[in-house]
Design an enzyme around this catalytic site. Structure first.
Site, PDB file in Angstrom:
ATOM      1  N   ILE A  92       5.316 -67.169 -32.814  1.00 48.72           N
ATOM      2  CA  ILE A  92       4.502 -66.197 -33.530  1.00 48.72           C
ATOM      3  C   ILE A  92       3.177 -66.834 -33.939  1.00 48.72           C
ATOM      4  CG2 ILE A  92       4.405 -64.707 -35.563  1.00 48.72           C
ATOM      5  CD1 ILE A  92       7.452 -64.663 -35.516  1.00 48.72           C
ATOM      6  N   CYS A  93       2.105 -66.065 -33.794  1.00 49.64           N
ATOM      7  CA  CYS A  93       0.774 -66.564 -34.127  1.00 49.64           C
ATOM      8  C   CYS A  93       0.397 -66.121 -35.539  1.00 49.64           C
ATOM      9  CB  CYS A  93      -0.253 -66.049 -33.128  1.00 49.64           C
ATOM     10  SG  CYS A  93      -1.911 -66.693 -33.389  1.00 49.64           S
ATOM     11  N   LEU A  94       0.658 -66.991 -36.502  1.00 51.46           N
ATOM     12  CA  LEU A  94       0.264 -66.768 -37.892  1.00 51.46           C
ATOM     13  C   LEU A  94      -0.546 -67.976 -38.343  1.00 51.46           C
ATOM     14  CD1 LEU A  94       3.685 -65.591 -39.380  1.00 51.46           C
ATOM     15  CD2 LEU A  94       1.815 -64.137 -38.617  1.00 51.46           C
ATOM     16  N   LEU A 129      -0.870 -62.563 -31.333  1.00 51.94           N
ATOM     17  CA  LEU A 129       0.012 -63.072 -30.298  1.00 51.94           C
ATOM     18  C   LEU A 129       1.468 -63.010 -30.758  1.00 51.94           C
ATOM     19  CD1 LEU A 129       0.072 -64.470 -27.491  1.00 51.94           C
ATOM     20  CD2 LEU A 129       0.025 -66.656 -28.723  1.00 51.94           C
TER      21      LEU A 129
END
Length: 305
Positions: A92-94, A129
């Site tokens: 995960i894109c964080l 993403l």
């Protein structure tokens, strides 16, 4: 925990063991996470879907991989349970993940990350993403299905831990919410009582162990953590690039308590200064009158009148 395998003087090991102890001594009804017995750098977790959303009642499992330089470098996160919000088995894109190390703060922890993930569940993906944008009815169906069994993933050791975490989460909330997905309002969650900040900067609703909103912690998460769009450019400014987001959606800057105290103190100081000046003038007038009376000027003035 096989502590004897690791160098207890290593900063990463010390930090991870500290977080494990804190997670066990201060458990939450909303999430649970523990490392593998043989590898404390790999954690399995489960989060509960936030209340009053299409995710309510869902139990969502995932995996966290901590780097050897933790907490000075960020971990990676992936979801294992189909949920309609994040892709499964995809990082995960964080701003709390290794996709954007320039945003990472060493003060953040596994607990911080889990709270943030719960907060992000009902928000718009905005092209980030690893994000999905399923309909609310589909997400609600996945939330109900997620309770049936824990996902199958990895080695028997991993699966054993996943199953244990799943049983723990079920024991904290055994019943499924009794409502239809059609009852969900089409209103943007960002505008519902200010509970969610739905933007590419992140969301700020955080629940305490009792499932009620925790405004103070929620505001801190809102100000610190973002979900980063896929086309976002990394900032060379590091953690300072994080933008402050108001949970009301307004761009007005709200003064922190210390600033308000300084303003109030400044006003009090000015009032005190003017009072002191007035008192000094009154004392001077009284002294002048006393001096004139003692020197005989007062008698002359009286005779002249």
């Amino acid at each position: 925990m096989a502590d004897d395998k690791y160098n207890l003087k290593n900063p990463a090991v010390k930090r991870i063991l500290q977080e494990v102890k804190e997670m066990q001594s201060n458990p939450s009804d909303d999430f649970m996470s523990l490392p593998l017995e043989e590898n404390i750098f790999e954690w399995q977790f489960a989060i509960r879907g936030p209340r009053d959303t299409e995710f309510e009642g869902g139990i969502y499992h995932g995996r966290i991989q901590l780097p050897a330089e933790y907490p000075f470098k960020p971990p990676s996160f992936m979801l294992l349970t189909p949920n309609g919000r994040f892709e499964t088995q995809t990082k995960i894109c964080l701003s709390i993940s290794n996709h954007h190390p320039e945003h990472w703060q060493p003060s953040w922890s596994v607990r911080t990350a889990l709270v943030a993930l719960i907060a992000f569940m009902p928000t718009n993906p905005n092209g980030a993403l690893g994000s999905l944008d399923y309909k609310k009815e589909e997400r609600h169906a996945l939330a109900i299905k997620s309770r049936e069994a824990a996902p199958r993933f990895g080695t028997p050791e991993r699966q054993k831990l996943i199953d244990e975490i799943h049983e723990y989460m079920l024991s904290k909330a055994p019943s499924v919410p009794q409502f239809s997905p059609l009852e969900f309002s089409e209103e943007d969650p960002a505008n519902k009582d200010g509970e969610f900040q739905e933007s590419s900067q992140g969301a700020g609703i955080v629940h305490s162990q009792e499932g009620h909103p925790n405004p103070a912690l929620g505001e801190r998460i809102t100000n610190e953590i973002q979900e980063v769009p896929a086309d976002a450019n990394p900032s060379p400014a590091g953690g300072g690039a994080l933008r402050e987001v108001s949970t009301s959606g307004s761009s007005d800057h709200i003064l922190p308590p210390r600033a308000e105290m300084r303003i109030q103190k400044s006003a009090d100081d000015r009032l005190f200064t003017w009072a002191a000046v007035g008192l000094s003038i009154a004392i001077l007038v009284l002294l002048l009158k006393k001096f004139m009376k003692s020197s005989g000027h007062g008698a002359v003035f009286m005779d002249g009148s």
